[in-house]
Scaffold this motif. Structure first.
Motif, mmCIF file in Angstrom:
data_model
loop_
_atom_site.group_PDB
_atom_site.id
_atom_site.type_symbol
_atom_site.label_atom_id
_atom_site.label_comp_id
_atom_site.label_asym_id
_atom_site.label_seq_id
_atom_site.Cartn_x
_atom_site.Cartn_y
_atom_site.Cartn_z
ATOM 1 N N LEU A 130 -6.889 1.589 2.131
ATOM 2 C CA LEU A 130 -6.016 0.825 3.092
ATOM 3 C C LEU A 130 -4.525 1.210 2.713
ATOM 4 C CD1 LEU A 130 -5.355 -1.556 4.957
ATOM 5 C CD2 LEU A 130 -5.396 -3.026 3.021
ATOM 6 N N TYR A 131 -3.841 1.825 3.601
ATOM 7 C CA TYR A 131 -2.429 1.878 3.402
ATOM 8 C C TYR A 131 -1.794 0.703 4.134
ATOM 9 C CZ TYR A 131 -3.038 6.724 1.856
ATOM 10 O OH TYR A 131 -3.218 7.931 1.020
ATOM 11 N N LEU A 132 -0.695 -0.012 3.665
ATOM 12 C CA LEU A 132 -0.258 -1.240 3.984
ATOM 13 C C LEU A 132 1.150 -1.192 4.327
ATOM 14 C CD1 LEU A 132 -1.518 -4.070 4.825
ATOM 15 C CD2 LEU A 132 -0.901 -4.654 2.238
ATOM 16 N N ASP A 133 1.606 -1.690 5.272
ATOM 17 C CA ASP A 133 3.285 -1.584 5.472
ATOM 18 C C ASP A 133 3.726 -2.902 4.768
ATOM 19 O OD1 ASP A 133 4.054 -3.811 7.636
ATOM 20 O OD2 ASP A 133 2.144 -3.220 8.167
ATOM 21 N N TYR A 134 5.119 -2.742 4.318
ATOM 22 C CA TYR A 134 5.493 -4.046 3.534
ATOM 23 C C TYR A 134 5.330 -5.397 4.240
ATOM 24 C CZ TYR A 134 8.681 -7.041 0.943
ATOM 25 O OH TYR A 134 9.389 -8.026 0.412
ATOM 26 N N ASN A 135 5.872 -5.382 5.589
ATOM 27 C CA ASN A 135 5.857 -6.544 6.250
ATOM 28 C C ASN A 135 4.580 -7.384 6.353
ATOM 29 O OD1 ASN A 135 8.471 -6.563 6.759
ATOM 30 N ND2 ASN A 135 8.378 -5.722 8.789
ATOM 31 N N THR A 136 3.349 -6.449 6.529
ATOM 32 C CA THR A 136 2.172 -6.958 6.389
ATOM 33 C C THR A 136 1.713 -7.462 4.818
ATOM 34 O OG1 THR A 136 1.359 -5.506 8.152
ATOM 35 C CG2 THR A 136 -0.466 -6.543 6.827
ATOM 36 N N LEU A 137 2.138 -6.841 4.040
ATOM 37 C CA LEU A 137 1.669 -7.362 2.413
ATOM 38 C C LEU A 137 2.718 -8.442 2.120
ATOM 39 C CD1 LEU A 137 0.593 -6.935 -0.435
ATOM 40 C CD2 LEU A 137 2.707 -5.458 -0.763
ATOM 41 N N GLN A 138 3.930 -8.607 2.713
ATOM 42 C CA GLN A 138 4.438 -9.859 2.607
ATOM 43 C C GLN A 138 3.867 -11.128 3.056
ATOM 44 O OE1 GLN A 138 8.588 -9.921 4.221
ATOM 45 N NE2 GLN A 138 9.530 -10.628 2.181
ATOM 46 N N ASN A 139 3.543 -10.925 4.396
ATOM 47 C CA ASN A 139 3.012 -11.948 5.203
ATOM 48 C C ASN A 139 1.605 -12.445 4.565
ATOM 49 O OD1 ASN A 139 4.966 -12.004 7.045
ATOM 50 N ND2 ASN A 139 3.996 -10.566 8.313
ATOM 51 N N ALA A 140 0.755 -11.505 3.969
ATOM 52 C CA ALA A 140 -0.177 -12.014 3.287
ATOM 53 C C ALA A 140 -0.064 -12.835 1.992
ATOM 54 C CB ALA A 140 -1.152 -10.711 3.031
ATOM 55 N N CYS A 141 0.890 -12.473 1.239
ATOM 56 C CA CYS A 141 1.564 -13.029 0.131
ATOM 57 C C CYS A 141 2.038 -14.316 0.592
ATOM 58 C CB CYS A 141 2.547 -12.352 -0.485
ATOM 59 S SG CYS A 141 2.103 -10.787 -1.451
ATOM 60 N N LEU A 142 2.867 -14.711 1.516
ATOM 61 C CA LEU A 142 3.341 -15.614 2.066
ATOM 62 C C LEU A 142 2.252 -16.811 2.422
ATOM 63 C CD1 LEU A 142 6.391 -14.802 4.203
ATOM 64 C CD2 LEU A 142 6.566 -15.927 2.131
ATOM 65 N N ALA A 143 1.085 -16.244 2.899
ATOM 66 C CA ALA A 143 -0.083 -16.954 3.347
ATOM 67 C C ALA A 143 -0.730 -17.663 2.031
ATOM 68 C CB ALA A 143 -0.815 -16.347 4.139
ATOM 69 N N GLN A 144 -0.555 -17.056 1.113
ATOM 70 C CA GLN A 144 -1.036 -17.681 -0.188
ATOM 71 C C GLN A 144 -0.033 -18.430 -1.172
ATOM 72 O OE1 GLN A 144 -4.531 -16.083 -2.039
ATOM 73 N NE2 GLN A 144 -4.773 -14.590 -0.590
ATOM 74 N N ASN A 145 1.119 -18.691 -0.591
ATOM 75 C CA ASN A 145 2.323 -19.345 -1.464
ATOM 76 C C ASN A 145 2.673 -18.372 -2.346
ATOM 77 O OD1 ASN A 145 4.042 -21.422 -1.459
ATOM 78 N ND2 ASN A 145 2.915 -22.389 -2.983
ATOM 79 N N LEU A 146 2.928 -17.010 -2.179
ATOM 80 C CA LEU A 146 3.165 -16.064 -3.412
ATOM 81 C C LEU A 146 4.616 -15.514 -2.824
ATOM 82 C CD1 LEU A 146 -0.125 -14.310 -3.769
ATOM 83 C CD2 LEU A 146 0.888 -16.167 -5.293
ATOM 84 N N LYS A 147 5.321 -15.047 -3.714
ATOM 85 C CA LYS A 147 6.753 -14.388 -3.269
ATOM 86 C C LYS A 147 6.411 -12.907 -3.385
ATOM 87 C CE LYS A 147 11.715 -14.205 -4.695
ATOM 88 N NZ LYS A 147 12.458 -14.639 -5.631
ATOM 89 N N CYS A 148 6.846 -12.326 -2.307
ATOM 90 C CA CYS A 148 6.759 -10.630 -2.397
ATOM 91 C C CYS A 148 8.058 -10.059 -2.172
ATOM 92 C CB CYS A 148 5.814 -10.348 -1.359
ATOM 93 S SG CYS A 148 5.652 -8.444 -1.275
ATOM 94 N N THR A 149 8.764 -9.386 -3.096
ATOM 95 C CA THR A 149 9.969 -8.849 -3.016
ATOM 96 C C THR A 149 9.912 -7.159 -3.063
ATOM 97 O OG1 THR A 149 10.805 -10.501 -4.467
ATOM 98 C CG2 THR A 149 12.081 -8.938 -4.196
ATOM 99 N N LEU A 150 10.515 -6.697 -2.058
ATOM 100 C CA LEU A 150 10.728 -5.377 -1.947
ATOM 101 C C LEU A 150 11.618 -4.799 -3.127
ATOM 102 C CD1 LEU A 150 10.076 -2.770 -0.212
ATOM 103 C CD2 LEU A 150 12.117 -3.207 1.149
ATOM 104 N N ILE A 151 11.041 -3.997 -4.012
ATOM 105 C CA ILE A 151 12.084 -3.278 -5.133
ATOM 106 C C ILE A 151 12.705 -2.155 -4.858
ATOM 107 C CG2 ILE A 151 11.716 -2.373 -7.433
ATOM 108 C CD1 ILE A 151 11.452 -5.584 -7.355
#
Length: 236
Positions: A201-222
């Motif tokens: 799986l190659y994952l674009d950042y927005n999709t990763l961020q949304n998956a994290c938000l759905a689990q109440n996690l914070k995702c930050t682009l470094i």
């Protein structure tokens, strides 16, 4: 049956057993050769994105999908306590030959939560092991269960939308092949042997961020790399 051809190539290189290039092919790209020595690169030879990830290390560390152990070795030399894991027995043997102190053949989903970590790394398209988009939640839950309260997960991937043809209006022609355009199937060939096809799986950042938000996690682009790749930090 899992032939562990990537691992065989690493071990051949580490033991000077006539290593050859690894041939990879996906359902959207033609066969391409990869030199095994790329997996043995030093810190100076790593892409800036990987260098940045390693510079953000803190506390106890878990290196998931450690491969030949290049990241683990660098961190170990910097004084960090690192556990390096990979599903490949040959990769783990390679790590041990190179001096990685704690290297274990292990599927991340089956790793006991008896030990937790301050930094968890998934590098060189770390989202690849998720296989398919539908598996993200399962992996995120497992990774978070292994993370200390103020810990961080550092993970990289690429948005491969650029690989698809563009029409006159700027839209993309994406073949109907799965639930998400970043779901690929890989074939690996080494010394005439072919590995069983596997999902990656190659994952674009927005999709990763949304998956994290759905689990109440914070995702930050470094940071972003030179070729549609990025490094992200996931925290509780």
């Amino acid at each position: 049956m899992f032939k562990d051809l990537f691992g065989k190539a690493m071990l051949d290189f580490a033991t000077n057993n006539s290593p050859e290039n690894i041939i990879t092919e996906t359902n959207i790209s033609e066969a391409d050769e990869m030199e095994v020595n790329y997996l043995f690169r030093s810190f100076k030879e790593m892409p800036k994105l990987e260098q940045k990830a390693l510079q953000l290390a803190k506390g106890s560390i878990l290196d998931v999908g450690c491969g030949a152990g290049s990241h683990a070795l660098y961190l170990q030399e910097k004084g960090f306590d690192v556990l390096a894991i990979d599903i490949s027995s040959n990769a783990i043997e390679t790590c041990k030959l190179r001096g990685v102190k704690r290297a274990k053949q292990q599927n991340i989903l089956e790793l006991p939560t008896t030990e937790t970590f301050d930094t968890i790394y998934l590098l060189m398209n770390g989202t690849g092991i998720f296989g398919k988009l539908k598996n993200i939640d399962e992996y995120l839950k497992k990774l978070i269960s292994l993370l200390n309260e103020n810990g961080q997960i550092l993970i990289d991937s690429s948005d491969i939308i650029y690989m698809f043809d563009e029409d006159e209006d700027g839209g993309k022609w994406i073949p109907i092949q799965g639930d998400y355009y970043g779901e690929l199937t890989f074939k690996v060939t080494y010394k005439g042997e072919q590995e069983e096809t596997f999902d990656w799986l190659y994952l674009d950042y927005n999709t990763l961020q949304n998956a994290c938000l759905a689990q109440n996690l914070k995702c930050t682009l470094i940071t972003e790399g030179d070729h549609f790749d990025y490094l992200a930090r996931i925290t509780k």
